[in-house]
Design an enzyme around this catalytic site. Structure first.
Site, PDB file in Angstrom:
ATOM      1  N   HIS A 148     -37.905  16.854 -36.819  1.00  0.00           N
ATOM      2  CA  HIS A 148     -38.032  15.408 -36.608  1.00  0.00           C
ATOM      3  C   HIS A 148     -38.613  14.997 -35.251  1.00  0.00           C
ATOM      4  O   HIS A 148     -38.127  14.063 -34.607  1.00  0.00           O
ATOM      5  CB  HIS A 148     -36.672  14.738 -36.800  1.00  0.00           C
ATOM      6  CG  HIS A 148     -36.184  14.764 -38.227  1.00  0.00           C
ATOM      7  ND1 HIS A 148     -37.022  14.865 -39.308  1.00  0.00           N
ATOM      8  CD2 HIS A 148     -34.924  14.685 -38.744  1.00  0.00           C
ATOM      9  CE1 HIS A 148     -36.308  14.844 -40.422  1.00  0.00           C
ATOM     10  NE2 HIS A 148     -35.044  14.747 -40.126  1.00  0.00           N
ATOM     11  N   HIS A 151     -35.651   7.289 -41.685  1.00  0.00           N
ATOM     12  CA  HIS A 151     -34.473   8.113 -42.006  1.00  0.00           C
ATOM     13  C   HIS A 151     -33.229   7.259 -42.303  1.00  0.00           C
ATOM     14  O   HIS A 151     -32.118   7.590 -41.863  1.00  0.00           O
ATOM     15  CB  HIS A 151     -34.213   9.061 -40.838  1.00  0.00           C
ATOM     16  CG  HIS A 151     -33.569  10.349 -41.212  1.00  0.00           C
ATOM     17  ND1 HIS A 151     -32.314  10.423 -41.777  1.00  0.00           N
ATOM     18  CD2 HIS A 151     -34.003  11.631 -41.106  1.00  0.00           C
ATOM     19  CE1 HIS A 151     -32.010  11.693 -41.982  1.00  0.00           C
ATOM     20  NE2 HIS A 151     -33.023  12.452 -41.591  1.00  0.00           N
ATOM     21  N   GLU A 153     -36.563  10.218 -47.768  1.00  0.00           N
ATOM     22  CA  GLU A 153     -37.576  10.210 -46.710  1.00  0.00           C
ATOM     23  C   GLU A 153     -38.938  10.561 -47.317  1.00  0.00           C
ATOM     24  O   GLU A 153     -39.191  11.718 -47.639  1.00  0.00           O
ATOM     25  CB  GLU A 153     -37.200  11.228 -45.636  1.00  0.00           C
ATOM     26  CG  GLU A 153     -35.794  11.067 -45.088  1.00  0.00           C
ATOM     27  CD  GLU A 153     -35.246  12.373 -44.501  1.00  0.00           C
ATOM     28  OE1 GLU A 153     -35.900  12.974 -43.644  1.00  0.00           O
ATOM     29  OE2 GLU A 153     -34.163  12.801 -44.930  1.00  0.00           O
TER      30      GLU A 153
HETATM   31  C1  GLA Z   1     -33.103  15.653 -42.404  1.00  0.00           C
HETATM   32  C2  GLA Z   1     -32.977  17.081 -42.647  1.00  0.00           C
HETATM   33  C3  GLA Z   1     -31.551  17.464 -42.735  1.00  0.00           C
HETATM   34  C4  GLA Z   1     -30.786  16.992 -41.537  1.00  0.00           C
HETATM   35  C5  GLA Z   1     -30.960  15.512 -41.403  1.00  0.00           C
HETATM   36  C6  GLA Z   1     -30.289  15.004 -40.164  1.00  0.00           C
HETATM   37  O1  GLA Z   1     -33.093  14.892 -43.511  1.00  0.00           O
HETATM   38  O2  GLA Z   1     -33.680  17.534 -43.774  1.00  0.00           O
HETATM   39  O3  GLA Z   1     -31.434  18.850 -42.838  1.00  0.00           O
HETATM   40  O4  GLA Z   1     -31.241  17.639 -40.398  1.00  0.00           O
HETATM   41  O5  GLA Z   1     -32.304  15.202 -41.347  1.00  0.00           O
HETATM   42  O6  GLA Z   1     -28.987  15.461 -40.040  1.00  0.00           O
END
Ligand code: GLA
Length: 383
Positions: A137, A210, A348
Protein backbone atom coordinates in the site's frame (compact mmCIF):
# COMPACT_ATOMS: atom_id res chain seq x y z
CA UNK A 1 -69.14 37.28 -7.04
CA UNK A 2 -66.58 39.72 -8.45
CA UNK A 3 -65.16 40.17 -4.92
CA UNK A 4 -64.84 36.40 -4.46
CA UNK A 5 -62.89 36.07 -7.72
CA UNK A 6 -60.59 38.91 -6.65
CA UNK A 7 -59.95 37.31 -3.24
CA UNK A 8 -59.25 33.97 -4.86
CA UNK A 9 -56.79 35.59 -7.27
CA UNK A 10 -55.00 37.36 -4.41
CA UNK A 11 -54.82 34.11 -2.39
CA UNK A 12 -53.50 32.25 -5.43
CA UNK A 13 -50.82 34.90 -5.95
CA UNK A 14 -49.83 34.78 -2.27
CA UNK A 15 -49.65 30.98 -2.45
CA UNK A 16 -47.35 31.19 -5.49
CA UNK A 17 -45.08 33.71 -3.78
CA UNK A 18 -44.82 31.63 -0.60
CA UNK A 19 -44.22 28.42 -2.59
CA UNK A 20 -41.36 29.94 -4.53
CA UNK A 21 -39.83 31.42 -1.39
CA UNK A 22 -40.01 27.98 0.33
CA UNK A 23 -38.43 26.32 -2.67
CA UNK A 24 -35.66 28.81 -3.19
CA UNK A 25 -32.48 27.34 -4.54
CA UNK A 26 -30.82 29.05 -1.57
CA UNK A 27 -32.44 26.57 0.80
CA UNK A 28 -31.45 23.66 -1.44
CA UNK A 29 -27.95 25.02 -1.68
CA UNK A 30 -27.78 25.45 2.07
CA UNK A 31 -28.75 21.85 2.42
CA UNK A 32 -26.02 20.87 -0.03
CA UNK A 33 -23.39 23.25 1.31
CA UNK A 34 -20.12 21.50 1.99
CA UNK A 35 -19.34 21.95 5.65
CA UNK A 36 -15.70 22.05 6.75
CA UNK A 37 -14.57 21.51 10.34
CA UNK A 38 -11.22 20.82 11.99
CA UNK A 39 -10.25 17.15 12.20
CA UNK A 40 -7.35 17.79 14.58
CA UNK A 41 -3.64 18.54 14.33
CA UNK A 42 -0.76 16.49 12.99
CA UNK A 43 2.36 16.09 15.19
CA UNK A 44 4.08 18.86 13.16
CA UNK A 45 1.25 21.27 14.03
CA UNK A 46 -0.52 21.19 10.66
CA UNK A 47 -4.31 21.33 10.85
CA UNK A 48 -6.37 18.63 9.15
CA UNK A 49 -9.92 19.13 7.92
CA UNK A 50 -13.12 17.16 7.65
CA UNK A 51 -15.58 17.93 4.85
CA UNK A 52 -19.22 16.83 4.81
CA UNK A 53 -20.88 16.10 1.46
CA UNK A 54 -24.70 15.79 1.58
CA UNK A 55 -27.15 14.97 -1.14
CA UNK A 56 -30.87 15.80 -1.35
CA UNK A 57 -31.99 12.35 -0.18
CA UNK A 58 -30.05 12.71 3.08
CA UNK A 59 -26.91 10.68 2.48
CA UNK A 60 -23.84 12.17 4.21
CA UNK A 61 -20.22 11.36 3.44
CA UNK A 62 -17.43 12.83 5.55
CA UNK A 63 -13.96 12.98 4.02
CA UNK A 64 -10.69 14.23 5.49
CA UNK A 65 -7.82 15.80 3.59
CA UNK A 66 -5.61 13.56 5.76
CA UNK A 67 -5.09 10.50 3.57
CA UNK A 68 -8.13 11.50 1.49
CA UNK A 69 -9.91 9.35 4.05
CA UNK A 70 -13.63 8.58 3.93
CA UNK A 71 -14.36 8.84 7.67
CA UNK A 72 -18.11 8.21 7.80
CA UNK A 73 -20.91 7.47 5.37
CA UNK A 74 -24.60 7.21 6.15
CA UNK A 75 -26.91 5.02 4.07
CA UNK A 76 -30.62 4.24 4.54
CA UNK A 77 -31.94 0.84 5.61
CA UNK A 78 -35.24 -0.63 4.38
CA UNK A 79 -37.10 1.54 6.93
CA UNK A 80 -35.46 4.70 5.62
CA UNK A 81 -33.17 5.06 8.65
CA UNK A 82 -29.73 6.49 7.80
CA UNK A 83 -26.82 4.90 9.70
CA UNK A 84 -23.05 5.00 9.41
CA UNK A 85 -21.87 1.98 7.40
CA UNK A 86 -18.07 2.30 7.46
CA UNK A 87 -15.28 1.88 10.00
CA UNK A 88 -13.23 4.90 11.01
CA UNK A 89 -11.99 7.15 13.81
CA UNK A 90 -13.39 10.27 15.49
CA UNK A 91 -10.40 12.48 14.72
CA UNK A 92 -7.04 12.42 12.98
CA UNK A 93 -5.30 11.22 16.14
CA UNK A 94 -7.03 7.84 15.74
CA UNK A 95 -5.63 7.44 12.24
CA UNK A 96 -2.13 8.35 13.46
CA UNK A 97 -2.16 5.40 15.86
CA UNK A 98 -1.70 3.00 12.94
CA UNK A 99 -5.15 1.85 11.87
CA UNK A 100 -5.19 -0.53 8.87
CA UNK A 101 -5.94 2.01 6.12
CA UNK A 102 -9.57 2.73 7.21
CA UNK A 103 -11.30 4.61 4.35
CA UNK A 104 -8.01 5.91 2.95
CA UNK A 105 -6.71 6.59 -0.52
CA UNK A 106 -3.98 4.08 -1.29
CA UNK A 107 -0.94 4.73 -3.46
CA UNK A 108 1.39 5.08 -5.20
CA UNK A 109 1.00 1.32 -5.49
CA UNK A 110 -1.98 -0.33 -3.78
CA UNK A 111 -1.53 -3.93 -2.63
CA UNK A 112 1.75 -5.87 -2.50
CA UNK A 113 5.03 -5.79 -4.40
CA UNK A 114 7.14 -8.89 -3.75
CA UNK A 115 10.25 -8.35 -1.60
CA UNK A 116 9.81 -4.58 -1.99
CA UNK A 117 11.68 -4.62 -5.30
CA UNK A 118 10.95 -4.16 -8.98
CA UNK A 119 12.87 -3.35 -12.13
CA UNK A 120 11.75 -0.71 -14.59
CA UNK A 121 13.54 0.24 -17.81
CA UNK A 122 16.59 -1.73 -16.61
CA UNK A 123 16.85 -0.06 -13.21
CA UNK A 124 16.07 -1.80 -9.93
CA UNK A 125 14.01 0.11 -7.34
CA UNK A 126 13.87 -0.75 -3.64
CA UNK A 127 10.84 -0.04 -1.48
CA UNK A 128 10.25 -0.32 2.25
CA UNK A 129 9.37 -3.90 3.23
CA UNK A 130 6.48 -2.85 5.44
CA UNK A 131 4.51 -6.12 5.28
CA UNK A 132 6.80 -9.03 6.13
CA UNK A 133 9.26 -9.15 3.24
CA UNK A 134 6.87 -7.33 0.89
CA UNK A 135 5.94 -3.72 0.18
CA UNK A 136 2.29 -2.91 0.92
CA UNK A 137 0.00 0.00 0.00
CA UNK A 138 2.60 2.57 -1.02
CA UNK A 139 5.10 2.23 1.82
CA UNK A 140 5.77 3.61 5.28
CA UNK A 141 4.13 6.92 4.45
CA UNK A 142 1.82 6.12 1.58
CA UNK A 143 -0.93 8.34 0.20
CA UNK A 144 -3.08 7.30 3.18
CA UNK A 145 -0.79 9.22 5.56
CA UNK A 146 -0.17 12.46 3.65
CA UNK A 147 -2.06 15.73 3.71
CA UNK A 148 -3.87 16.34 0.43
CA UNK A 149 -4.94 19.75 -0.88
CA UNK A 150 -8.72 19.81 -0.82
CA UNK A 151 -11.08 21.90 -2.95
CA UNK A 152 -14.82 21.59 -2.30
CA UNK A 153 -17.08 21.39 -5.35
CA UNK A 154 -20.51 22.80 -4.46
CA UNK A 155 -23.66 21.70 -6.26
CA UNK A 156 -26.53 19.28 -6.32
CA UNK A 157 -23.94 16.53 -6.57
CA UNK A 158 -21.30 17.89 -4.19
CA UNK A 159 -17.71 16.81 -4.48
CA UNK A 160 -14.24 17.13 -3.03
CA UNK A 161 -11.19 17.43 -5.23
CA UNK A 162 -7.97 16.23 -3.61
CA UNK A 163 -4.54 16.74 -5.09
CA UNK A 164 -1.12 15.52 -4.00
CA UNK A 165 2.26 15.42 -5.70
CA UNK A 166 4.51 12.56 -4.65
CA UNK A 167 8.18 13.46 -5.13
CA UNK A 168 10.62 11.61 -7.35
CA UNK A 169 12.10 8.94 -5.03
CA UNK A 170 9.36 9.28 -2.39
CA UNK A 171 8.89 5.85 -0.78
CA UNK A 172 11.41 4.57 -3.35
CA UNK A 173 9.29 5.10 -6.47
CA UNK A 174 10.62 6.97 -9.52
CA UNK A 175 9.09 10.16 -10.91
CA UNK A 176 7.24 13.17 -9.55
CA UNK A 177 3.67 11.88 -9.61
CA UNK A 178 0.83 14.43 -9.65
CA UNK A 179 -2.34 12.81 -8.39
CA UNK A 180 -5.89 14.14 -8.48
CA UNK A 181 -8.79 12.30 -6.86
CA UNK A 182 -12.35 13.62 -7.06
CA UNK A 183 -15.04 12.26 -4.77
CA UNK A 184 -18.59 13.06 -5.98
CA UNK A 185 -21.70 12.28 -3.96
CA UNK A 186 -24.33 11.61 -6.62
CA UNK A 187 -28.12 12.02 -6.45
CA UNK A 188 -28.65 8.26 -6.64
CA UNK A 189 -26.84 7.60 -3.32
CA UNK A 190 -23.57 6.67 -4.94
CA UNK A 191 -20.08 7.98 -4.32
CA UNK A 192 -18.00 8.26 -7.47
CA UNK A 193 -14.22 8.30 -7.19
CA UNK A 194 -12.29 9.59 -10.20
CA UNK A 195 -8.54 9.01 -10.05
CA UNK A 196 -6.01 10.74 -12.31
CA UNK A 197 -2.22 10.83 -12.28
CA UNK A 198 0.67 12.02 -14.44
CA UNK A 199 4.41 11.55 -14.03
CA UNK A 200 7.65 13.08 -15.29
CA UNK A 201 9.55 9.73 -15.27
CA UNK A 202 8.37 6.21 -16.04
CA UNK A 203 6.83 4.78 -12.86
CA UNK A 204 4.21 2.31 -11.60
CA UNK A 205 0.77 3.35 -10.31
CA UNK A 206 -2.11 1.44 -8.75
CA UNK A 207 -4.54 3.66 -6.84
CA UNK A 208 -7.50 2.51 -4.78
CA UNK A 209 -9.65 3.29 -1.77
CA UNK A 210 -9.58 1.14 1.37
CA UNK A 211 -13.02 1.71 2.94
CA UNK A 212 -14.22 -1.02 5.33
CA UNK A 213 -18.00 -1.48 4.94
CA UNK A 214 -20.42 -2.99 7.42
CA UNK A 215 -23.94 -2.67 6.05
CA UNK A 216 -25.57 -3.68 9.36
CA UNK A 217 -25.48 -0.05 10.42
CA UNK A 218 -24.20 -1.43 13.72
CA UNK A 219 -20.43 -1.31 13.52
CA UNK A 220 -20.22 -3.47 16.64
CA UNK A 221 -20.99 -6.58 14.58
CA UNK A 222 -19.27 -8.75 11.98
CA UNK A 223 -19.87 -8.99 8.25
CA UNK A 224 -20.18 -12.79 8.05
CA UNK A 225 -23.86 -12.84 7.10
CA UNK A 226 -23.42 -10.27 4.32
CA UNK A 227 -24.20 -11.81 0.93
CA UNK A 228 -21.65 -11.10 -1.78
CA UNK A 229 -21.60 -11.34 -5.55
CA UNK A 230 -18.32 -10.88 -7.44
CA UNK A 231 -18.55 -10.66 -11.22
CA UNK A 232 -15.27 -12.49 -11.57
CA UNK A 233 -14.70 -15.95 -12.97
CA UNK A 234 -11.05 -16.16 -11.87
CA UNK A 235 -8.99 -15.15 -8.85
CA UNK A 236 -5.29 -14.89 -8.11
CA UNK A 237 -4.02 -17.59 -5.74
CA UNK A 238 -1.27 -16.30 -3.43
CA UNK A 239 1.82 -17.68 -1.70
CA UNK A 240 2.10 -17.62 2.08
CA UNK A 241 3.20 -13.97 2.02
CA UNK A 242 0.08 -13.07 -0.04
CA UNK A 243 1.94 -12.46 -3.31
CA UNK A 244 0.09 -13.85 -6.39
CA UNK A 245 1.67 -17.03 -7.70
CA UNK A 246 0.98 -15.88 -11.28
CA UNK A 247 -1.84 -18.35 -11.86
CA UNK A 248 -5.32 -17.10 -12.82
CA UNK A 249 -7.47 -19.77 -11.24
CA UNK A 250 -11.12 -20.37 -12.22
CA UNK A 251 -13.44 -19.85 -9.23
CA UNK A 252 -15.71 -22.66 -10.41
CA UNK A 253 -16.02 -25.44 -7.85
CA UNK A 254 -14.27 -23.75 -4.94
CA UNK A 255 -15.01 -21.31 -2.08
CA UNK A 256 -13.84 -18.38 -4.25
CA UNK A 257 -16.93 -18.68 -6.44
CA UNK A 258 -19.11 -15.60 -5.79
CA UNK A 259 -20.58 -15.48 -9.30
CA UNK A 260 -23.92 -16.13 -7.61
CA UNK A 261 -24.72 -14.28 -4.39
CA UNK A 262 -23.39 -16.15 -1.35
CA UNK A 263 -23.03 -15.55 2.39
CA UNK A 264 -19.44 -14.77 3.37
CA UNK A 265 -19.80 -17.28 6.23
CA UNK A 266 -20.33 -20.13 3.74
CA UNK A 267 -16.64 -20.50 2.86
CA UNK A 268 -14.56 -18.11 4.94
CA UNK A 269 -13.59 -20.67 7.58
CA UNK A 270 -12.98 -23.54 5.18
CA UNK A 271 -9.36 -24.05 6.10
CA UNK A 272 -9.24 -27.26 4.06
CA UNK A 273 -8.85 -24.76 1.21
CA UNK A 274 -5.16 -23.79 1.16
CA UNK A 275 -5.97 -20.30 -0.17
CA UNK A 276 -8.40 -19.54 2.67
CA UNK A 277 -5.68 -20.73 5.01
CA UNK A 278 -3.09 -18.42 3.38
CA UNK A 279 -5.36 -15.36 3.62
CA UNK A 280 -6.79 -16.12 7.07
CA UNK A 281 -10.11 -15.78 5.21
CA UNK A 282 -10.72 -13.85 2.01
CA UNK A 283 -7.84 -11.51 1.16
CA UNK A 284 -7.44 -12.07 -2.56
CA UNK A 285 -7.67 -10.32 -5.87
CA UNK A 286 -10.50 -11.42 -8.17
CA UNK A 287 -10.11 -10.91 -11.93
CA UNK A 288 -13.28 -9.40 -13.36
CA UNK A 289 -14.87 -11.43 -16.14
CA UNK A 290 -15.38 -8.23 -18.14
CA UNK A 291 -11.83 -7.02 -18.70
CA UNK A 292 -12.81 -3.88 -20.64
CA UNK A 293 -11.99 -0.43 -19.30
CA UNK A 294 -15.66 0.56 -19.25
CA UNK A 295 -17.50 1.23 -15.99
CA UNK A 296 -18.99 -2.18 -15.20
CA UNK A 297 -20.47 -3.85 -12.16
CA UNK A 298 -17.74 -5.64 -10.21
CA UNK A 299 -19.43 -6.58 -6.93
CA UNK A 300 -22.67 -6.43 -4.98
CA UNK A 301 -23.10 -6.82 -1.24
CA UNK A 302 -26.49 -7.37 0.43
CA UNK A 303 -27.17 -7.34 4.16
CA UNK A 304 -30.50 -9.10 4.77
CA UNK A 305 -31.48 -7.54 8.15
CA UNK A 306 -31.11 -3.91 7.08
CA UNK A 307 -31.94 -4.57 3.42
CA UNK A 308 -28.95 -2.45 2.40
CA UNK A 309 -27.34 -3.18 -0.94
CA UNK A 310 -23.94 -1.88 -2.05
CA UNK A 311 -22.93 -2.16 -5.68
CA UNK A 312 -19.37 -1.50 -6.82
CA UNK A 313 -18.73 -0.43 -10.41
CA UNK A 314 -15.28 0.16 -11.82
CA UNK A 315 -13.16 0.72 -14.89
CA UNK A 316 -10.40 -1.40 -13.26
CA UNK A 317 -9.72 -5.03 -14.24
CA UNK A 318 -9.74 -6.51 -10.70
CA UNK A 319 -10.97 -6.21 -7.14
CA UNK A 320 -9.33 -7.16 -3.84
CA UNK A 321 -11.99 -8.60 -1.54
CA UNK A 322 -10.68 -8.45 2.02
CA UNK A 323 -12.81 -9.57 4.96
CA UNK A 324 -11.07 -7.72 7.80
CA UNK A 325 -9.16 -10.82 8.91
CA UNK A 326 -6.45 -8.76 10.60
CA UNK A 327 -8.93 -6.82 12.75
CA UNK A 328 -8.42 -8.31 16.19
CA UNK A 329 -10.47 -6.26 18.63
CA UNK A 330 -7.62 -3.92 19.59
CA UNK A 331 -8.81 -0.82 17.71
CA UNK A 332 -11.31 1.58 19.23
CA UNK A 333 -13.10 3.46 16.48
CA UNK A 334 -15.83 6.10 16.18
CA UNK A 335 -18.02 6.52 19.26
CA UNK A 336 -15.79 4.20 21.29
CA UNK A 337 -16.78 1.09 19.35
CA UNK A 338 -14.21 -1.70 19.36
CA UNK A 339 -13.73 -3.11 15.88
CA UNK A 340 -13.81 -6.85 16.26
CA UNK A 341 -12.48 -9.56 13.96
CA UNK A 342 -14.10 -9.29 10.52
CA UNK A 343 -16.26 -6.29 11.41
CA UNK A 344 -15.65 -4.69 8.02
CA UNK A 345 -15.11 -5.78 4.42
CA UNK A 346 -13.12 -4.01 1.73
CA UNK A 347 -13.74 -4.01 -2.00
CA UNK A 348 -10.59 -2.43 -3.37
CA UNK A 349 -10.83 -1.94 -7.13
CA UNK A 350 -7.40 -2.10 -8.72
CA UNK A 351 -4.85 -3.71 -11.02
CA UNK A 352 -3.35 -7.02 -9.94
CA UNK A 353 -0.94 -7.08 -6.98
CA UNK A 354 2.77 -7.38 -7.80
CA UNK A 355 2.21 -6.42 -11.45
CA UNK A 356 5.58 -4.61 -11.62
CA UNK A 357 7.22 -8.07 -11.20
CA UNK A 358 4.77 -10.15 -13.23
CA UNK A 359 4.93 -9.29 -16.92
CA UNK A 360 1.93 -11.49 -17.80
CA UNK A 361 -0.35 -9.25 -15.67
CA UNK A 362 -1.94 -6.10 -17.18
CA UNK A 363 0.65 -3.32 -16.98
CA UNK A 364 0.69 -0.73 -14.18
CA UNK A 365 3.47 1.27 -15.84
CA UNK A 366 2.82 4.99 -16.36
CA UNK A 367 5.04 6.97 -18.70
CA UNK A 368 5.49 10.75 -19.02
CA UNK A 369 2.87 12.20 -21.40
CA UNK A 370 0.40 9.46 -20.43
CA UNK A 371 -2.50 9.99 -18.03
CA UNK A 372 -3.53 7.36 -15.51
CA UNK A 373 -7.31 7.56 -15.25
CA UNK A 374 -9.76 5.24 -13.49
CA UNK A 375 -13.23 5.51 -11.95
CA UNK A 376 -14.96 3.53 -9.24
CA UNK A 377 -18.54 4.00 -7.99
CA UNK A 378 -19.96 2.69 -4.69
CA UNK A 379 -23.75 2.80 -4.92
CA UNK A 380 -26.22 2.18 -2.08
CA UNK A 381 -29.83 1.05 -2.40
CA UNK A 382 -32.28 -1.13 -0.42
CA UNK A 383 -34.01 -4.38 -1.19
C1 GLA B 1 -5.19 -5.08 2.29
C2 GLA B 1 -4.43 -6.32 2.28
C3 GLA B 1 -4.63 -7.05 3.55
C4 GLA B 1 -4.32 -6.18 4.73
C5 GLA B 1 -5.17 -4.95 4.66
C6 GLA B 1 -4.84 -4.01 5.77
O1 GLA B 1 -6.46 -5.19 1.89
O2 GLA B 1 -4.72 -7.15 1.18
O3 GLA B 1 -3.80 -8.18 3.58
O4 GLA B 1 -2.98 -5.84 4.74
O5 GLA B 1 -4.98 -4.32 3.45
O6 GLA B 1 -4.80 -4.63 7.00
Amino acid sequence: MKKQVKTAAVLFLLACVSMTSCNTSKKENNNNMIEKVSFGKLPDGQETELYTLKNASGMEVKISNFGGTVVSWTAPNNKGVYEDVILGCDSVSGYLKGVPYFGALIGRYGNRIANGKFTLEGKEYSLAQNNGVNALHGGLKGFDKVLWTATPIEGEEPGLKLTYTAKDGEEGYPGNLSVEVVYTLQKDNSLKIDYKATTDKTTVVNLTNHTYFNLNGNLDSDILEHEVTLNADKFLPVDKTLIPTGELKPVAGNVFDFLKSKKISAGINDTTDTQIKAGGGYDHCWVLTDSTKTLKSAATVYEPKSGRVLEVLTTEPAIQFYTGNFLDGTIKGKNGIIYKHRSGLCLETQHYPDSPNQSAFPSTVLKPNETYQTTTVYKFSVK
